[in-house]
Every structure is written in C-alpha cells, then in structure tokens.
Write a protein that holds these residues in place. Sequence first.
Motif, PDB file in Angstrom:
ATOM      1  N   CYS A   1      24.164 102.269 -43.225  1.00 36.21           N
ATOM      2  CA  CYS A   1      23.458 101.106 -42.814  1.00 36.21           C
ATOM      3  C   CYS A   1      24.126 100.275 -41.763  1.00 36.21           C
ATOM      4  CB  CYS A   1      22.989 100.421 -43.915  1.00 36.21           C
ATOM      5  SG  CYS A   1      24.079  99.636 -45.048  1.00 36.21           S
ATOM      6  N   VAL A   2      23.566  99.278 -41.423  1.00 33.88           N
ATOM      7  CA  VAL A   2      24.166  98.348 -40.275  1.00 33.88           C
ATOM      8  C   VAL A   2      23.802  96.872 -40.915  1.00 33.88           C
ATOM      9  CG1 VAL A   2      24.018  97.178 -37.949  1.00 33.88           C
ATOM     10  CG2 VAL A   2      23.688  99.600 -38.373  1.00 33.88           C
ATOM     11  N   ALA A   3      24.932  96.144 -40.928  1.00 36.20           N
ATOM     12  CA  ALA A   3      24.671  94.812 -41.598  1.00 36.20           C
ATOM     13  C   ALA A   3      23.887  93.935 -41.071  1.00 36.20           C
ATOM     14  CB  ALA A   3      26.147  93.989 -41.280  1.00 36.20           C
ATOM     15  N   ARG A   4      23.077  93.187 -42.076  1.00 35.40           N
ATOM     16  CA  ARG A   4      22.163  92.240 -41.860  1.00 35.40           C
ATOM     17  C   ARG A   4      20.843  92.939 -41.283  1.00 35.40           C
ATOM     18  NH1 ARG A   4      26.291  89.736 -39.933  1.00 35.40           N
ATOM     19  NH2 ARG A   4      25.712  89.999 -37.755  1.00 35.40           N
ATOM     20  N   HIS A   5      20.576  94.212 -41.570  1.00 35.93           N
ATOM     21  CA  HIS A   5      19.178  95.124 -41.204  1.00 35.93           C
ATOM     22  C   HIS A   5      18.872  95.838 -42.431  1.00 35.93           C
ATOM     23  CE1 HIS A   5      21.084  94.092 -37.126  1.00 35.93           C
ATOM     24  NE2 HIS A   5      19.811  94.446 -36.605  1.00 35.93           N
ATOM     25  N   MET A   6      17.478  95.764 -42.190  1.00 37.09           N
ATOM     26  CA  MET A   6      16.811  96.643 -43.282  1.00 37.09           C
ATOM     27  C   MET A   6      16.820  98.261 -43.054  1.00 37.09           C
ATOM     28  SD  MET A   6      12.666  96.848 -44.041  1.00 37.09           S
ATOM     29  CE  MET A   6      12.404  95.326 -44.654  1.00 37.09           C
ATOM     30  N   TRP A   7      17.016  99.096 -44.097  1.00 38.80           N
ATOM     31  CA  TRP A   7      17.813 100.398 -43.846  1.00 38.80           C
ATOM     32  C   TRP A   7      16.974 101.102 -44.824  1.00 38.80           C
ATOM     33  CZ3 TRP A   7      19.761 102.678 -48.078  1.00 38.80           C
ATOM     34  CH2 TRP A   7      20.143 101.768 -49.170  1.00 38.80           C
ATOM     35  N   GLY A   8      16.970 102.480 -44.485  1.00 36.65           N
ATOM     36  CA  GLY A   8      16.311 103.570 -45.457  1.00 36.65           C
ATOM     37  C   GLY A   8      16.945 104.865 -45.258  1.00 36.65           C
ATOM     38  N   ARG A   9      17.381 105.537 -46.326  1.00 36.27           N
ATOM     39  CA  ARG A   9      17.998 106.979 -46.042  1.00 36.27           C
ATOM     40  C   ARG A   9      17.596 107.784 -47.218  1.00 36.27           C
ATOM     41  NH1 ARG A   9      22.743 108.262 -43.892  1.00 36.27           N
ATOM     42  NH2 ARG A   9      22.319 106.723 -42.210  1.00 36.27           N
ATOM     43  N   SER A  10      17.279 109.300 -46.938  1.00 36.34           N
ATOM     44  CA  SER A  10      16.930 110.097 -47.828  1.00 36.34           C
ATOM     45  C   SER A  10      18.266 110.951 -48.250  1.00 36.34           C
ATOM     46  CB  SER A  10      16.070 111.058 -47.270  1.00 36.34           C
ATOM     47  OG  SER A  10      14.917 110.377 -47.132  1.00 36.34           O
ATOM     48  N   SER A  11      17.973 111.581 -49.593  1.00 34.57           N
ATOM     49  CA  SER A  11      19.087 112.492 -50.216  1.00 34.57           C
ATOM     50  C   SER A  11      18.502 113.523 -50.738  1.00 34.57           C
ATOM     51  CB  SER A  11      19.859 111.517 -51.070  1.00 34.57           C
ATOM     52  OG  SER A  11      20.913 112.757 -51.758  1.00 34.57           O
ATOM     53  N   TYR A  12      18.900 114.786 -50.141  1.00 39.07           N
ATOM     54  CA  TYR A  12      18.015 115.981 -50.738  1.00 39.07           C
ATOM     55  C   TYR A  12      18.895 116.967 -51.446  1.00 39.07           C
ATOM     56  CZ  TYR A  12      15.238 120.147 -50.883  1.00 39.07           C
ATOM     57  OH  TYR A  12      14.708 121.545 -51.670  1.00 39.07           O
ATOM     58  N   LEU A  13      18.542 117.605 -52.572  1.00 42.11           N
ATOM     59  CA  LEU A  13      19.381 118.339 -53.211  1.00 42.11           C
ATOM     60  C   LEU A  13      18.762 119.770 -53.827  1.00 42.11           C
ATOM     61  CD1 LEU A  13      21.153 115.952 -55.602  1.00 42.11           C
ATOM     62  CD2 LEU A  13      22.271 117.204 -53.643  1.00 42.11           C
ATOM     63  N   GLY A  14      19.305 120.983 -53.630  1.00 44.25           N
ATOM     64  CA  GLY A  14      18.310 122.027 -53.733  1.00 44.25           C
ATOM     65  C   GLY A  14      19.352 123.315 -53.870  1.00 44.25           C
ATOM     66  N   ALA A  15      19.337 124.175 -54.832  1.00 42.01           N
ATOM     67  CA  ALA A  15      20.114 125.279 -55.136  1.00 42.01           C
ATOM     68  C   ALA A  15      19.409 126.282 -56.057  1.00 42.01           C
ATOM     69  CB  ALA A  15      21.416 125.069 -55.262  1.00 42.01           C
ATOM     70  N   ILE A  16      19.952 127.451 -56.213  1.00 39.18           N
ATOM     71  CA  ILE A  16      19.536 128.367 -57.616  1.00 39.18           C
ATOM     72  C   ILE A  16      20.510 128.468 -58.455  1.00 39.18           C
ATOM     73  CG2 ILE A  16      19.062 130.736 -57.840  1.00 39.18           C
ATOM     74  CD1 ILE A  16      18.321 131.208 -54.948  1.00 39.18           C
ATOM     75  N   PHE A  17      20.032 128.209 -59.798  1.00 43.68           N
ATOM     76  CA  PHE A  17      20.992 128.364 -60.713  1.00 43.68           C
ATOM     77  C   PHE A  17      20.497 129.287 -62.003  1.00 43.68           C
ATOM     78  CE2 PHE A  17      21.502 124.170 -58.983  1.00 43.68           C
ATOM     79  CZ  PHE A  17      22.665 123.922 -58.822  1.00 43.68           C
ATOM     80  N   ASN A  18      21.349 129.617 -62.613  1.00 40.77           N
ATOM     81  CA  ASN A  18      21.346 130.758 -63.918  1.00 40.77           C
ATOM     82  C   ASN A  18      21.120 129.797 -65.137  1.00 40.77           C
ATOM     83  OD1 ASN A  18      20.630 132.769 -65.629  1.00 40.77           O
ATOM     84  ND2 ASN A  18      22.696 133.616 -65.436  1.00 40.77           N
ATOM     85  N   LEU A  19      19.839 129.251 -65.559  1.00 40.55           N
ATOM     86  CA  LEU A  19      19.565 128.502 -66.685  1.00 40.55           C
ATOM     87  C   LEU A  19      19.577 129.008 -67.810  1.00 40.55           C
ATOM     88  CD1 LEU A  19      17.438 125.605 -64.993  1.00 40.55           C
ATOM     89  CD2 LEU A  19      19.833 125.792 -65.211  1.00 40.55           C
ATOM     90  N   SER A  20      19.997 128.438 -69.005  1.00 43.09           N
ATOM     91  CA  SER A  20      19.564 129.062 -70.428  1.00 43.09           C
ATOM     92  C   SER A  20      18.866 128.494 -70.906  1.00 43.09           C
ATOM     93  CB  SER A  20      21.004 128.906 -71.107  1.00 43.09           C
ATOM     94  OG  SER A  20      22.128 129.271 -70.510  1.00 43.09           O
ATOM     95  N   ARG A  21      18.305 129.049 -71.984  1.00 45.75           N
ATOM     96  CA  ARG A  21      17.420 128.434 -72.928  1.00 45.75           C
ATOM     97  C   ARG A  21      17.940 127.101 -73.679  1.00 45.75           C
ATOM     98  NH1 ARG A  21      15.085 128.859 -78.007  1.00 45.75           N
ATOM     99  NH2 ARG A  21      12.771 128.791 -78.401  1.00 45.75           N
ATOM    100  N   GLN A  22      16.831 126.227 -73.690  1.00 46.46           N
ATOM    101  CA  GLN A  22      17.040 124.749 -74.145  1.00 46.46           C
ATOM    102  C   GLN A  22      17.652 123.901 -73.280  1.00 46.46           C
ATOM    103  OE1 GLN A  22      18.722 125.146 -77.951  1.00 46.46           O
ATOM    104  NE2 GLN A  22      16.578 125.424 -78.956  1.00 46.46           N
ATOM    105  N   ASP A  23      18.282 124.398 -72.146  1.00 45.31           N
ATOM    106  CA  ASP A  23      18.836 123.297 -70.947  1.00 45.31           C
ATOM    107  C   ASP A  23      17.624 122.430 -70.559  1.00 45.31           C
ATOM    108  OD1 ASP A  23      21.077 124.727 -70.979  1.00 45.31           O
ATOM    109  OD2 ASP A  23      21.001 125.960 -69.240  1.00 45.31           O
ATOM    110  N   SER A  24      18.412 121.323 -70.702  1.00 47.05           N
ATOM    111  CA  SER A  24      17.719 119.963 -70.204  1.00 47.05           C
ATOM    112  C   SER A  24      18.117 119.506 -68.689  1.00 47.05           C
ATOM    113  CB  SER A  24      17.446 118.888 -71.176  1.00 47.05           C
ATOM    114  OG  SER A  24      16.922 119.457 -72.322  1.00 47.05           O
TER     115      SER A  24
END
Length: 262
Positions: free
Chosen positions: A214-237
């Motif tokens: 961001c720039v000082a004294r200015h309203m700002w907005g920024r997106s963050s995206y995450l995505g990938a494949i995982f081998n998950l186990s039973r009872q993973d939260s």
Amino acid sequence: MQQNQHYMYPQVFWTNSSAVSGSDFPSPGLCPIGIVPHQDARPPLPVPKRKKHRQNKRDGTCLCFLVVFLLTFFALTGVGLAMFQILHLQQELESMKELSSSGHVPQSPEMLKGLRNGTAEKKVKRRAHLTGKANQKSLPLEWESTYGHAFLSGVWFENKGLVIDEAGLYFVYSKVFFRGQTCTNQPLQHMIFKRNPTYPDIQVLMEDRKINYCVARHMWGRSSYLGAIFNLSRQDSLYVSVSEVTLVNFEESKTFFGLYML
C-alpha cells in the motif's frame, strides 16, 4: 294289316299330377312310366350354419375385450409404479437437504460406496465451499456453511474447520481480501493449516505473506489466493488464519474457503 303293325303309338309317361307324352321329355334316358321320381324325393338344400357363425363372432368379441382389459391394466400398473418411484425420490431429496443444512451427511455403505450389483459404483461427491462471516474478532476464521453460495457435500464443518471423513487426494483453496483505510505496511499473512488427533501440533499446508502492498495515507485493498492438491487423511481438520482479522473483507465473493475430492 301290316300297316297297322307298323303304326307307332305315342309313349305316355305318368307324373304325380298328369300324364305327358314322350315328346315332352328332352331325352329318352329319363325314367319310364311308373318310375318318375316324386318332387319330394329331391335332396334338401343346405342350410347355413348360423349358430356357429354367431358363436365365432361372440368368441372374437370376448377376446377383444380381454386384450383391451390387459392393456389397460398394464398401463395403469406402470403409471402407479412411476408415481411411487417419484414420491420415494422426493422423500430422499428432502431428507438429504435437511442433513446437508445441518452439516452432517449419513455415512452409510450405500451412499459412500454405492451398490456393487454389477452396476456403476455410486459415491457421494465430497466437496465444500464456505463463505466469509462478518463481525469476527478471533482466529482461525469463521465461515458460513449454508447460506448464499456456501454448501457442504460429504464433508463435515465443525469448530470453524472442514473435517475429512475419507482419505484421498483433495484440492484445497482459499481466498482472502484485505482492505484498510490507511497504510501501515504491516505484513499481511494468509495461511491454511490442518490438525489431526494423532499429531500434537498444527501442520501448515499453504501460506502467503505480503509486504509493501500500500501507499501511505491512502485507502488500499489486496487479495491473497491459495490453492493446491494434498493427500489428506481421515479426521484431518482444515482451517484458515490471517495476520489481522480486522483487515479482512468478509463479502462472500471476496473471501471464501473450500475443497473437493479428486
């Protein structure tokens, strides 16, 4: 005298009514006198068998009525079975909607593994999409699981996290939109982590860190995206955490979290 001997007397034939001369007959081969057949001796004319014809017509009418009755019976039976199947499917759909709205899906063998009677295996499609929930002050982030674009299918939502009930490959994703009135250059952190009863600590799956956004004294907005494949186990939260919850915009189109099984 000889002439009298050669004189030919006309032949006379007798019938049942009167005598006729031989010249009235067409040929000499007819019966001689005294043997003319009586008119009543002629053979009787054949009488049509009307009773048999009526009987055949009656049998054909009965057969026609029987065929019509059978066709009507089979048609009504098919309609009844179809209506029964439709009502049964509607009841199952209503029960699935109730279970899905509560975040619980029955884990019966028929729904998870399907019927294996020589047909294609039917399985529940395990997937979930959660949307942002406003007015949060603690971490990890809370989510909406039933309203708007949010839904659950074959996955549990419990204590702010998605609970895996069947091991396998999953695509996990999350998007967070940060927004502020002034710029402080505080690092923005976006992270997905998991927990399992068999492990004492959390395990980070994905993480994004932004600086100088961001720039000082200015309203700002920024997106963050995450995505990938995982081998998950039973009872993973699985959970989502950020560096500062007060900077998150929780509109459902800008901040969300989900997964689906491959």
